[in-house]
Design a protein around this motif. Sequence first.
Motif, PDB file in Angstrom:
ATOM      1  N   LEU A  61       0.816  -1.213   0.000  1.00 44.40           N
ATOM      2  CA  LEU A  61       0.000   0.000   0.000  1.00 44.40           C
ATOM      3  C   LEU A  61       0.849   1.263   0.000  1.00 44.40           C
ATOM      4  CD1 LEU A  61      -3.160  -0.353   2.226  1.00 44.40           C
ATOM      5  CD2 LEU A  61      -2.992  -0.046  -0.224  1.00 44.40           C
ATOM      6  N   ARG A  62       2.058   1.166   0.495  1.00 40.73           N
ATOM      7  CA  ARG A  62       2.918   2.351   0.565  1.00 40.73           C
ATOM      8  C   ARG A  62       3.644   2.620  -0.755  1.00 40.73           C
ATOM      9  NH1 ARG A  62       3.326   4.648   5.325  1.00 40.73           N
ATOM     10  NH2 ARG A  62       5.205   5.791   4.780  1.00 40.73           N
ATOM     11  N   LYS A  63       3.436   1.728  -1.736  1.00 41.58           N
ATOM     12  CA  LYS A  63       4.124   1.947  -3.012  1.00 41.58           C
ATOM     13  C   LYS A  63       3.229   2.714  -3.976  1.00 41.58           C
ATOM     14  CE  LYS A  63       7.411  -1.644  -2.663  1.00 41.58           C
ATOM     15  NZ  LYS A  63       7.720  -3.009  -2.787  1.00 41.58           N
ATOM     16  N   LYS A  64       3.872   3.354  -4.986  1.00 43.94           N
ATOM     17  CA  LYS A  64       3.111   4.202  -5.890  1.00 43.94           C
ATOM     18  C   LYS A  64       2.173   3.390  -6.781  1.00 43.94           C
ATOM     19  CE  LYS A  64       5.966   8.260  -6.214  1.00 43.94           C
ATOM     20  NZ  LYS A  64       7.049   8.914  -6.924  1.00 43.94           N
TER      21      LYS A  64
ATOM     22  N   TYR B  49      -2.159   0.046  -7.147  1.00 45.86           N
ATOM     23  CA  TYR B  49      -3.322  -0.395  -7.927  1.00 45.86           C
ATOM     24  C   TYR B  49      -2.917  -1.444  -8.958  1.00 45.86           C
ATOM     25  CZ  TYR B  49      -7.051  -0.385 -11.350  1.00 45.86           C
ATOM     26  OH  TYR B  49      -8.028  -0.781 -12.208  1.00 45.86           O
TER      27      TYR B  49
ATOM     28  N   VAL C 256     -11.778  -5.449  -8.175  1.00 45.91           N
ATOM     29  CA  VAL C 256     -10.650  -4.594  -7.782  1.00 45.91           C
ATOM     30  C   VAL C 256     -11.163  -3.185  -7.510  1.00 45.91           C
ATOM     31  CG1 VAL C 256      -8.408  -3.715  -8.503  1.00 45.91           C
ATOM     32  CG2 VAL C 256      -9.154  -5.953  -9.279  1.00 45.91           C
ATOM     33  N   PRO C 257     -10.847  -2.615  -6.328  1.00 43.59           N
ATOM     34  CA  PRO C 257     -11.311  -1.245  -6.044  1.00 43.59           C
ATOM     35  C   PRO C 257     -10.789  -0.267  -7.095  1.00 43.59           C
ATOM     36  CG  PRO C 257     -10.416  -2.281  -4.071  1.00 43.59           C
ATOM     37  CD  PRO C 257     -10.127  -3.204  -5.198  1.00 43.59           C
ATOM     38  N   PRO C 258     -11.516   0.833  -7.362  1.00 45.25           N
ATOM     39  CA  PRO C 258     -11.168   1.732  -8.475  1.00 45.25           C
ATOM     40  C   PRO C 258      -9.785   2.367  -8.337  1.00 45.25           C
ATOM     41  CG  PRO C 258     -12.845   2.695  -7.080  1.00 45.25           C
ATOM     42  CD  PRO C 258     -12.710   1.295  -6.657  1.00 45.25           C
ATOM     43  N   ARG C 259      -9.177   2.660  -9.496  1.00 46.71           N
ATOM     44  CA  ARG C 259      -7.807   3.197  -9.522  1.00 46.71           C
ATOM     45  C   ARG C 259      -7.722   4.560  -8.811  1.00 46.71           C
ATOM     46  NH1 ARG C 259      -3.996   2.052 -13.824  1.00 46.71           N
ATOM     47  NH2 ARG C 259      -2.069   2.765 -12.951  1.00 46.71           N
TER      48      ARG C 259
ATOM     49  N   TYR D 160      -6.852   4.499  -5.131  1.00 45.71           N
ATOM     50  CA  TYR D 160      -5.444   4.294  -4.768  1.00 45.71           C
ATOM     51  C   TYR D 160      -4.632   5.560  -5.037  1.00 45.71           C
ATOM     52  CZ  TYR D 160      -6.241  -0.706  -4.386  1.00 45.71           C
ATOM     53  OH  TYR D 160      -6.696  -1.924  -3.998  1.00 45.71           O
ATOM     54  N   ASP D 161      -4.906   6.200  -6.217  1.00 48.85           N
ATOM     55  CA  ASP D 161      -4.128   7.392  -6.586  1.00 48.85           C
ATOM     56  C   ASP D 161      -4.307   8.505  -5.565  1.00 48.85           C
ATOM     57  OD1 ASP D 161      -3.254   6.079  -8.742  1.00 48.85           O
ATOM     58  OD2 ASP D 161      -4.569   7.037 -10.207  1.00 48.85           O
TER      59      ASP D 161
ATOM     60  N   LEU E  65      -5.373   8.281  -2.543  1.00 48.35           N
ATOM     61  CA  LEU E  65      -4.827   7.865  -1.240  1.00 48.35           C
ATOM     62  C   LEU E  65      -3.318   8.097  -1.194  1.00 48.35           C
ATOM     63  CD1 LEU E  65      -6.452   6.516   1.026  1.00 48.35           C
ATOM     64  CD2 LEU E  65      -5.414   4.367   0.375  1.00 48.35           C
ATOM     65  N   ALA E  66      -2.647   7.742  -2.312  1.00 52.23           N
ATOM     66  CA  ALA E  66      -1.187   7.901  -2.368  1.00 52.23           C
ATOM     67  C   ALA E  66      -0.813   9.374  -2.311  1.00 52.23           C
ATOM     68  CB  ALA E  66      -0.650   7.259  -3.637  1.00 52.23           C
TER      69      ALA E  66
ATOM     70  N   ARG F 271      -1.327  10.731   1.135  1.00 53.63           N
ATOM     71  CA  ARG F 271      -0.309  10.229   2.061  1.00 53.63           C
ATOM     72  C   ARG F 271       1.012  10.982   1.896  1.00 53.63           C
ATOM     73  NH1 ARG F 271      -0.234   4.926   0.870  1.00 53.63           N
ATOM     74  NH2 ARG F 271       1.460   5.384  -0.557  1.00 53.63           N
ATOM     75  N   GLU F 272       1.363  11.228   0.640  1.00 52.19           N
ATOM     76  CA  GLU F 272       2.611  11.977   0.394  1.00 52.19           C
ATOM     77  C   GLU F 272       2.545  13.376   0.984  1.00 52.19           C
ATOM     78  OE1 GLU F 272       3.754  12.093  -3.701  1.00 52.19           O
ATOM     79  OE2 GLU F 272       4.032   9.915  -3.715  1.00 52.19           O
TER      80      GLU F 272
END
Lengths: 319, 215
Positions: A33-36, A39, B127-130, B133-134, B136-137, B140-141
């Motif tokens: 989860l911590r990686k870019k 997905y 699979v949850p939508p892309r 994840y984007d 969320l990332a 987080r950054e």
Amino acid sequence: MDFKLIHDLGLHQIKDGYANGIDGFFFSTLWYLRKKNAYDFVKDVALKGGLKKAFNIPSNVIYIHGSDRPLETESKDKFRMFIRPPLIALREAVCFNPDVIQVMDLPIDDSDSEQRICEKLAINRDMVVEYHNWLVKLGFRSSSRYKTGVPRFSKFMLLGVCHGDYPDAHAEEAKFMKDYCEILGIPIAGLLARHSRLTVSQRYDYVVQVLTKVLDAIGNGRIIQLMGFGLSRISELSKIIAVAKKYDAVFWFESSTMVRNSTHARKILSVNIKNPDLVEYVNISKVKGAEKFTPLDVFRENNRVMKGILSQTVLFVNG
Amino acid sequence: MGEREIEPREILRRTRVEVAPYMRELARHSRAILPRLEIAKRWIEYYEALGKVRPLTRAEQRKLEEHRKTQRILESRLEVLRAAGRYARTKSPKDLADLRLAQSRYYESRAETVAPPKRREFIEKFVPPREFYDELAAIREEIEEKCKRYKAIKYRTTPEAMIMSPDERERALKEIGKDLSLKYARAYELGQKGMSISELIEHYREMKELGARGF
């Protein structure tokens, strides 16, 4: 009575073949989860038919998919958060096609009041029911049950974590989760760390108390996973095994210490010649014949030795 | 004297003769697994032997694949039934885990019967939508960056933070704190139920006051 050693493995270790020839492994969401490109990773694994198929892991190795942990920041309570809703985590877990899915849970803090603990436990229970209902709705589980309380059909096993602030609370949680989960997790690491005033021996005595209460309440009909049980104190292992022997229970030990010692520290479990009663992790340079071991060799050796210790202890412990 | 070469027609005849008793059994008990498994096994043997004599036609290859699939399903089903029987007798957790593993294998072999494009569609739906994840990332950054800056100002680890006046420092910390809480709030909103623990507990309190069931 049965024991299994479940190791905490990361992506690199799975790629290197650590998962072959062991009882089972625990793969946490922390590792990707911590990686870019999280997905892409999830989608790739899903299309390949799950993590086991994607990495050629034998089907008899048990794969436990861990849950997200609540993030901890400086201000403990205010900024503590789930990084995503539980059902999305469950959807993702289904894509990885594991054997066991860990239900998301809220850990208990020392600073929590009585009311707060009750509420946290209520949320934990709610999440277990939510997970179960979603799986039934999507056809991964049947709603009809055996007399023992477990569903007749299920593609996945559920691992529910029984938190509590005293042994009876753990037992109460276990009683509730018994109807939904095949595996009950007891957060041992928290128990061992929290009571810092007690000696190590006294802490393990507390763990034994918790296990005894849980087994008294639910019987030996479910697998019990000792979560975060690092197997760091091998001398105290006999106490846990005595409980298992007494109740004829099945325990799964989570042994993250072993992976840590093998891969990072390159330490091997060996007997001290001066004191044969002591078995401890020693650097490979000090062990004859193990000087050229790779981390994978060290891990396999440690796994083998630990299983040997477990089976030997069973013979000598009175339950 | 060498072995006589067997003709394909001869192999077919032998297979038909071997399969016949199982077909009779199946006519009596249509849901029986063992005779069906035997039949599938014999036909797989037939096509494999035929493949050694001459290359299989496309139709024959398709049939061989079908028989293999049937064999896999039947074997896993047999395994499930045996494991279920064992668990019903012993009720031990070890047998329960074995039963679940068998059921999982059965589920997978059933899923293989679905056409590949349809299966892919089904998996992609899960699979949850892309975007999830984007976003969320990204959040987080940003949070990590803000936290670093917050620490730098609080503990005066950078030259910029060292020359700040106390007033300026306090203001900067407050600003970052506000930004951080906004980011966290956005992170919660991402999912329908992605609430913080304190929010979840608030929700439970409200529910309890309203007299909700199960509390």
